[in-house]
Design a protein around this motif. Structure first.
Motif, PDB file in Angstrom:
ATOM      1  N   TRP B  34       3.140   0.081  -0.238  1.00  0.00           N
ATOM      2  CA  TRP B  34       2.832  -0.671  -1.420  1.00  0.00           C
ATOM      3  C   TRP B  34       1.403  -0.580  -1.965  1.00  0.00           C
ATOM      4  O   TRP B  34       0.575  -0.454  -1.021  1.00  0.00           O
ATOM      5  N   TYR B  35       0.985  -0.503  -3.228  1.00  0.00           N
ATOM      6  CA  TYR B  35      -0.128  -0.631  -3.830  1.00  0.00           C
ATOM      7  C   TYR B  35      -0.085  -1.508  -4.889  1.00  0.00           C
ATOM      8  O   TYR B  35       0.863  -2.049  -5.138  1.00  0.00           O
ATOM      9  N   ARG B  36      -1.726  -1.975  -4.924  1.00  0.00           N
ATOM     10  CA  ARG B  36      -1.740  -2.703  -6.078  1.00  0.00           C
ATOM     11  C   ARG B  36      -2.759  -2.326  -7.266  1.00  0.00           C
ATOM     12  O   ARG B  36      -3.738  -1.866  -6.838  1.00  0.00           O
ATOM     13  N   LEU B  46      -2.221  -1.554   0.068  1.00  0.00           N
ATOM     14  CA  LEU B  46      -1.805  -2.774   0.595  1.00  0.00           C
ATOM     15  C   LEU B  46      -0.908  -2.899   1.980  1.00  0.00           C
ATOM     16  O   LEU B  46      -1.359  -3.196   3.144  1.00  0.00           O
ATOM     17  N   ASP B  86      -4.212 -12.377  -8.625  1.00  0.00           N
ATOM     18  CA  ASP B  86      -2.904 -11.583  -8.208  1.00  0.00           C
ATOM     19  C   ASP B  86      -2.292 -10.787  -9.297  1.00  0.00           C
ATOM     20  O   ASP B  86      -1.708  -9.893  -9.055  1.00  0.00           O
ATOM     21  N   TYR B  90       2.112  -3.928  -9.216  1.00  0.00           N
ATOM     22  CA  TYR B  90       2.398  -3.655  -8.033  1.00  0.00           C
ATOM     23  C   TYR B  90       3.028  -2.420  -7.794  1.00  0.00           C
ATOM     24  O   TYR B  90       4.260  -2.258  -8.475  1.00  0.00           O
ATOM     25  N   CYS B  92       5.336   0.880  -5.608  1.00  0.00           N
ATOM     26  CA  CYS B  92       5.936   1.252  -4.497  1.00  0.00           C
ATOM     27  C   CYS B  92       5.833   2.813  -4.503  1.00  0.00           C
ATOM     28  O   CYS B  92       6.156   3.483  -5.599  1.00  0.00           O
ATOM     29  N   GLY B 107       6.716   0.652 -10.973  1.00  0.00           N
ATOM     30  CA  GLY B 107       5.777  -0.819 -10.928  1.00  0.00           C
ATOM     31  C   GLY B 107       6.242  -2.163 -11.442  1.00  0.00           C
ATOM     32  O   GLY B 107       7.468  -2.071 -12.124  1.00  0.00           O
TER      33      GLY B 107
END
Lengths: 111, 113
Positions: B34-36, B46, B86, B90, B92, B107
């Protein structure tokens, strides 16, 4: 994890060859060098991967000198659709650790 | 599936609410990330799952963030008591060790209002 340094942005014109260089001075023996391309509102897309010397596929070439402390992504005869952000990533193949992406290089191709 | 699937593609939530983001990796891929990505920024790692090993949670920004991967396949990223900071996309990604590169999903764009 080896960290990378790339130019923040580059400009070029259609039909030109574009070379984007990435520095990775702390690359480890088992690290591979991978480049990704990202368009707006999409996830990054794999372009090419190499370990040493030169790798070529239908999209790009990757040049890696003997010391492996840098690499150059070469895009031949770019078009407007090559405008994107390009990320250089250094990590063991298969992802033994979490991947760390830098901010990438924003390549802008003009007519 | 043929690619990495993420849902929802867009999510707008009120500050303080909890959200769940889903990632369905490529069948057979043992690694999942997972990345943001905030607007105009690079990808922030993440969390990383590899097979049945304990996940690498070193990138989670606070204890409001958690993720699980059930049965070595689908993963859910949960953000509790969402804050405006936040807001991000996001992403994956999944991979099969030994193969080239990682495949990313498109995303989930999270907007906290």
């Amino acid at each position: 994890l080896a960290k990378t340094t790339q130019p923040i942005s580059m400009d070029s014109y259609e039909g030109q060859e574009v070379n984007i260089t990435c520095s990775h001075n702390n690359i480890a023996t088992n690290d591979y060098i991978t480049w990704y391309q990202q368009f707006p509102s999409q996830g990054p897309r794999f372009i090419i991967q190499g370990y040493k010397t030169k790798v070529t596929n239908e999209v790009a070439s990757l040049f890696i000198p003997a010391d492996r402390k840098s690499s150059t992504l070469s895009l031949p005869r770019v078009s407007l659709s090559d405008t994107a952000v390009y990320y250089c990533l250094v990590a063991p193949r298969g992802g033994a650790d979490g991947l760390t992406f830098g901010k990438g290089t924003h390549l802008i191709i003009q007519p | 599936g043929a690619g990495v699937s993420q849902s929802p593609s867009n999510k707008v939530t009120e500050k303080g609410k909890d959200v769940e983001l889903r990632c369905d990796p490529i069948s057979g891929h043992t690694a999942l990330y997972w990345y943001r990505q905030s607007l105009g920024q690079g990808l922030e790692f993440l969390i990383y799952f590899q097979g049945n090993s304990a996940p690498d949670k070193s990138g989670l920004p606070s204890d409001r963030f958690s993720a699980e991967r059930t049965g070595g396949s689908v993963s859910t990223l949960t953000i509790q008591r969402t804050q405006q900071e936040d807001s991000a996309v996001y992403l994956c990604a999944s991979s099969d060790p030994g193969l080239y590169g990682y495949t990313f999903g498109s995303g989930t764009r999270l907007t906290v209002v």
